[in-house]
Design a protein around this motif. Sequence first.
Motif, PDB file in Angstrom:
ATOM      1  N   HIS A 127       0.826  -1.199   0.000  1.00 21.10           N
ATOM      2  CA  HIS A 127       0.000   0.000   0.000  1.00 21.10           C
ATOM      3  C   HIS A 127       0.867   1.259   0.000  1.00 21.10           C
ATOM      4  O   HIS A 127       1.975   1.259   0.545  1.00 21.10           O
ATOM      5  CB  HIS A 127      -0.923   0.008   1.206  1.00 21.10           C
ATOM      6  N   THR A 165      -4.757   3.470  -2.495  1.00 17.34           N
ATOM      7  CA  THR A 165      -5.472   3.195  -1.253  1.00 17.34           C
ATOM      8  C   THR A 165      -6.782   3.972  -1.182  1.00 17.34           C
ATOM      9  O   THR A 165      -6.995   4.930  -1.929  1.00 17.34           O
ATOM     10  CB  THR A 165      -4.597   3.544  -0.039  1.00 17.34           C
ATOM     11  N   ALA A 166      -7.643   3.552  -0.253  1.00 12.51           N
ATOM     12  CA  ALA A 166      -9.005   4.095  -0.191  1.00 12.51           C
ATOM     13  C   ALA A 166      -9.147   5.298   0.735  1.00 12.51           C
ATOM     14  O   ALA A 166      -9.978   6.166   0.496  1.00 12.51           O
ATOM     15  CB  ALA A 166      -9.974   2.997   0.256  1.00 12.51           C
ATOM     16  N   ARG A 174      -3.814   7.772  -2.668  1.00 17.52           N
ATOM     17  CA  ARG A 174      -5.280   7.799  -2.748  1.00 17.52           C
ATOM     18  C   ARG A 174      -5.713   8.720  -3.884  1.00 17.52           C
ATOM     19  O   ARG A 174      -6.333   8.286  -4.851  1.00 17.52           O
ATOM     20  CB  ARG A 174      -5.894   8.256  -1.425  1.00 17.52           C
ATOM     21  N   ASP A 196      -6.423  -0.888  -7.670  1.00 18.63           N
ATOM     22  CA  ASP A 196      -7.544  -1.527  -6.988  1.00 18.63           C
ATOM     23  C   ASP A 196      -8.816  -0.730  -7.274  1.00 18.63           C
ATOM     24  O   ASP A 196      -8.885   0.462  -6.971  1.00 18.63           O
ATOM     25  CB  ASP A 196      -7.275  -1.586  -5.481  1.00 18.63           C
ATOM     26  N   CYS A 198     -11.928  -1.049  -5.986  1.00 15.43           N
ATOM     27  CA  CYS A 198     -12.630  -0.627  -4.772  1.00 15.43           C
ATOM     28  C   CYS A 198     -11.949   0.572  -4.146  1.00 15.43           C
ATOM     29  O   CYS A 198     -12.602   1.534  -3.758  1.00 15.43           O
ATOM     30  CB  CYS A 198     -12.709  -1.781  -3.771  1.00 15.43           C
ATOM     31  N   HIS A 199     -10.627   0.522  -4.047  1.00 14.53           N
ATOM     32  CA  HIS A 199      -9.882   1.620  -3.436  1.00 14.53           C
ATOM     33  C   HIS A 199     -10.064   2.916  -4.223  1.00 14.53           C
ATOM     34  O   HIS A 199     -10.196   3.996  -3.637  1.00 14.53           O
ATOM     35  CB  HIS A 199      -8.396   1.276  -3.358  1.00 14.53           C
ATOM     36  N   SER A 229     -17.271  -2.491  -4.108  1.00 17.44           N
ATOM     37  CA  SER A 229     -17.158  -1.748  -2.855  1.00 17.44           C
ATOM     38  C   SER A 229     -18.484  -1.772  -2.093  1.00 17.44           C
ATOM     39  O   SER A 229     -19.539  -1.509  -2.660  1.00 17.44           O
ATOM     40  CB  SER A 229     -16.775  -0.293  -3.138  1.00 17.44           C
ATOM     41  N   ARG A 237     -13.621   4.332   2.768  1.00 22.30           N
ATOM     42  CA  ARG A 237     -13.707   3.054   3.479  1.00 22.30           C
ATOM     43  C   ARG A 237     -13.279   1.904   2.558  1.00 22.30           C
ATOM     44  O   ARG A 237     -13.781   1.774   1.447  1.00 22.30           O
ATOM     45  CB  ARG A 237     -15.119   2.819   3.992  1.00 22.30           C
ATOM     46  N   ASP A 238     -12.381   1.081   3.048  1.00 20.80           N
ATOM     47  CA  ASP A 238     -11.830  -0.024   2.277  1.00 20.80           C
ATOM     48  C   ASP A 238     -12.559  -1.307   2.656  1.00 20.80           C
ATOM     49  O   ASP A 238     -12.093  -2.098   3.486  1.00 20.80           O
ATOM     50  CB  ASP A 238     -10.324  -0.138   2.556  1.00 20.80           C
ATOM     51  N   HIS A 240     -14.333  -4.474   0.638  1.00 19.10           N
ATOM     52  CA  HIS A 240     -14.566  -5.109  -0.656  1.00 19.10           C
ATOM     53  C   HIS A 240     -15.886  -5.867  -0.671  1.00 19.10           C
ATOM     54  O   HIS A 240     -16.355  -6.346   0.362  1.00 19.10           O
ATOM     55  CB  HIS A 240     -13.433  -6.082  -0.982  1.00 19.10           C
TER      56      HIS A 240
END
Length: 288
Positions: A127, A165-166, A174, A196, A198-199, A229, A237-238, A240
């Motif tokens: 990350h 990152t999320a 991010r 990613d 979702c991130h 997500s 918010r991370d 999945h």
Amino acid sequence: MMVMLVEIVVQVVVLRQGWTISSGPRRRLGGMRIGAHVDPADPLAEATARHAEVVQFFLADPQGWKDPQARADADALRGADVDVFVHAPYVINVATTNNRIRIPSRKLLVKHADAARTVGARGLIVHGGHVDKGDLATGIDNWRKTFAYAEESGGFATQILIENTAGGENACARRFDALARLWDVVGEFGVGFCLDTCHAHAGGEDLVDIVDRVKAITGRIDLIHANDSKDGFDSGRDRHDNLGSGNIDPDLVVAVIRAADAPVVVETPGGATGQSADIAYLRKRLNG
């Protein structure tokens, strides 16, 4: 003599393109090979259970600081017709200004890269990290120092893939404006990138045209984490979810994979059942 020359040329081309030659059908290591993040106890059995062409796993407790240990299945993993990726522990944060976290993070990242090489990993995902306080520029420079530290012992044994990152307002990967600043510093070290979905969604980066925007910064995408997500856009918010079950339009995830043309790992819930369904869904959409 002519036959020998042709064979040599073929071998050179194969090596440069990242292909392998075997007694069976040839396959390219890159491209849209699809798999999952699995339990590390027996990754190859987990791959079989999911009909996966790619596996990703941890080499140690993802929430701890223990060194990775030698694996009895290292030879089998290196020789398998499955692409292997290793995810570094979540606790690693080489960007932080906290010496008690940053310095152990650097050392542990080197050890995981060494261990990842023994199992034939194509990349070690880590990350992007964050700065708890102060200027983000300090965290970005700490990333530069991380590569400088590794180079003292010959560099990372496995290619590092920085993952977006999320959450976090002082995160290095991010927001893509921060990612651009980070790449200005680390790009020269040949670092790779893991995107990613979702991130990105939870981090406030729209998936529409995201591959073009990432490649304009990094010049590359080495791996896709294809995740839905549970939370909304820019939630930070991370969490999945399985594809089509969360807040991301699955058409967007498929479009990202098509555009990136990189190996794919689902890090979705539901074990072999849930992940097999996600893998089958992607294969159907990508091959349709």
